[in-house]
Scaffold this motif. Structure first.
Motif, mmCIF file in Angstrom:
data_model
loop_
_atom_site.group_PDB
_atom_site.id
_atom_site.type_symbol
_atom_site.label_atom_id
_atom_site.label_comp_id
_atom_site.label_asym_id
_atom_site.label_seq_id
_atom_site.Cartn_x
_atom_site.Cartn_y
_atom_site.Cartn_z
ATOM 1 N N UNK B 182 0.825 -1.203 0.000
ATOM 2 C CA UNK B 182 0.000 0.000 0.000
ATOM 3 C C UNK B 182 0.859 1.252 0.000
ATOM 4 N N UNK B 183 1.924 1.205 0.792
ATOM 5 C CA UNK B 183 2.801 2.366 0.864
ATOM 6 C C UNK B 183 3.403 2.674 -0.501
ATOM 7 N N UNK B 184 3.918 1.649 -1.140
ATOM 8 C CA UNK B 184 4.563 1.866 -2.438
ATOM 9 C C UNK B 184 3.560 2.390 -3.463
ATOM 10 N N UNK B 185 2.367 1.831 -3.470
ATOM 11 C CA UNK B 185 1.456 2.307 -4.510
ATOM 12 C C UNK B 185 0.982 3.725 -4.212
ATOM 13 N N UNK B 186 0.872 4.058 -2.940
ATOM 14 C CA UNK B 186 0.513 5.438 -2.623
ATOM 15 C C UNK B 186 1.620 6.380 -3.091
ATOM 16 N N UNK B 187 2.837 6.058 -2.727
ATOM 17 C CA UNK B 187 3.960 6.904 -3.127
ATOM 18 C C UNK B 187 4.012 7.013 -4.649
ATOM 19 N N UNK B 188 3.872 5.887 -5.333
ATOM 20 C CA UNK B 188 3.927 5.936 -6.790
ATOM 21 C C UNK B 188 2.810 6.789 -7.379
ATOM 22 N N UNK B 189 1.660 6.757 -6.725
ATOM 23 C CA UNK B 189 0.548 7.529 -7.270
ATOM 24 C C UNK B 189 0.817 9.035 -7.189
ATOM 25 N N UNK B 190 1.670 9.433 -6.257
ATOM 26 C CA UNK B 190 2.020 10.854 -6.174
ATOM 27 C C UNK B 190 2.839 11.277 -7.387
ATOM 28 N N UNK B 191 3.593 10.332 -7.901
ATOM 29 C CA UNK B 191 4.366 10.573 -9.114
ATOM 30 C C UNK B 191 5.355 11.729 -8.953
ATOM 31 N N UNK B 192 6.152 11.650 -7.899
ATOM 32 C CA UNK B 192 7.175 12.670 -7.692
ATOM 33 C C UNK B 192 8.544 12.038 -7.471
ATOM 34 N N UNK B 193 8.651 10.750 -7.734
ATOM 35 C CA UNK B 193 9.943 10.085 -7.577
ATOM 36 C C UNK B 193 10.469 9.613 -8.929
#
Lengths: 230, 230
Positions: B182-193
């Motif tokens: 869940x953490x990874x998909x949330x971070x990825x959804x921000x699309x800032x990395x």
DNA sequence: GCAAAAGTGTTTCCACTACACCCATGA
DNA sequence: TCATGGGTGTAGTGGAAACACTTTTGC
């Protein structure tokens, strides 16, 4: 013996400025005064004053608000310090800004006795002295943020209020329209209001039920770690 | 001519105290120093100093942090003013508290040269002077809040980091365990990395991909009104 | 071959949104 | 009878949470 080891440090004047929010059934407003001393005498300004030796900042804020408006028991919160070197041309002054939330209707008589105090709709705030415009902007941002995670809105309403009033208030704070049904069910889900048997008959023929904030219920929920979001 | 109309007002000393957060792959920590002057010499304390005539508070905070740690370009944010009358027994002092976020690893050499500076896990902070304990608590609360609506976590990590590190950091800040997927998909959804081609090989045989914060992308999203929530 | 960390998808559930009609009453 | 504000319910959507197995490789 306690030595004063700080003698070589600069001292400054510490001011407290208050952004006083009010709500009058229609609009979110702030209270401004015409400044009656130099510099910038005669211009519109937030109410403010200086911190004294014998009080802390919260006490100073309360004192200043009370002195200029006669009001007691008002919700206040410190939110930012403004410290630009030349923000006050007369002398180096640091200002700690507070916002206050009051129910205009209940306190209007007390306030209006003040010379040159006036409510302004937020859309309609005149140019203010110093950096007071910035303070107002920032207070508004903080108020919007707070409104979402703490039911502070009630501070701006009379003790008894209708759902309609509450909704209009939140619409003013958040600066957007809300759906009547969604708003009501969200508020009800928080379960911190008491529905009274009374109705407010001033707004419609049918009359609207009055509600009351239940401080005890709220406190209990906070203790239980309930996460408020409006 | 500008008159000084404030002559009769009390002046105070205005201090700046810094809660310096760091993260070392495992734990969230704060940097403390042994105070080398009276009062309370020898006790653990936040780093601090006094505001000078020619600077504003942000500048003072930067100066103080730099002077005591040698660090530049650090994320800092003012968060509260502490003003209890007797908070400093030597003299009436008001303190504006800032928190700072630094990457321990990248700066450790610079910091460790300081006499008596030491990192403490948050669970393990000693009794501090004055009201510094309260300041730390409050800084932590603010950090938790901020972490949820602004990607400030990256300030605490090296430029390149693994998802695992990022997750551990957020777990430390929020003080709870998060689900890896869940953490990874949330971070990825921000699309800032930016995912790099490099891998970090120190933690596992397999190696973990390194990522990098993309400041430009982030700025663009903020401009577009993107609402960050982590 | 096994221990240790990395990586990867699906389902469930709940909260938020959008949306429209009847009610009560005074005029 | 009609104009005005008060009051009510449901279906659809999207994000958050729960959840487990396979991969890689150094030892």
């Amino acid at each position: 013996m306690v030595l004063n080891k700080y003698v070589s440090e600069d001292k400054v004047l510490l001011a407290v400025d208050c952004i006083i929010f009010g709500f009058d059934e229609e609009d979110l407003k702030i209270l401004l005064v015409k400044r009656n001393f130099e510099p910038e005498m005669g211009k519109w300004s937030l109410i403010g004053g200086f911190l004294r030796e014998e009080e802390n900042l919260d006490q100073a804020a309360i004192r200043i608000l009370h002195h200029l408006t006669g009001l007691h028991g008002i919700y206040m919160e410190q939110f930012y310090v403004f410290s630009k070197v030349d923000r006050d041309p007369a002398e180096r002054t640091i200002s700690v800004a507070y916002y206050a939330l009051i129910d205009i209707a209940a306190h209007d008589k007390k306030i209006t006795h003040i010379d040159k105090a006036q409510w302004f709709s937020l859309k309609d705030v005149p140019k203010l002295i110093f950096d007071h415009d910035t303070m107002v902007e920032r207070a508004m941002a903080r108020l919007q943020q707070r409104a979402k995670d703490k039911p502070i809105g009630f501070e701006l309403l009379p003790e008894k209020f209708t759902m309609r009033q509450l909704q209009k208030l939140y619409e003013s704070i958040l600066d957007k329209n809300l759906d009547k049904r969604n708003f009501i069910s969200k508020v009800n889900s928080l379960d911190i209001l008491q529905k009274l048997d009374e109705k407010d008959m001033t707004m419609s023929k049918k009359g609207a039920f009055l509600y009351q904030f239940d401080q005890e219920k709220y406190n209990r929920k906070v203790d239980e770690g309930f996460n408020f979001k409006l």
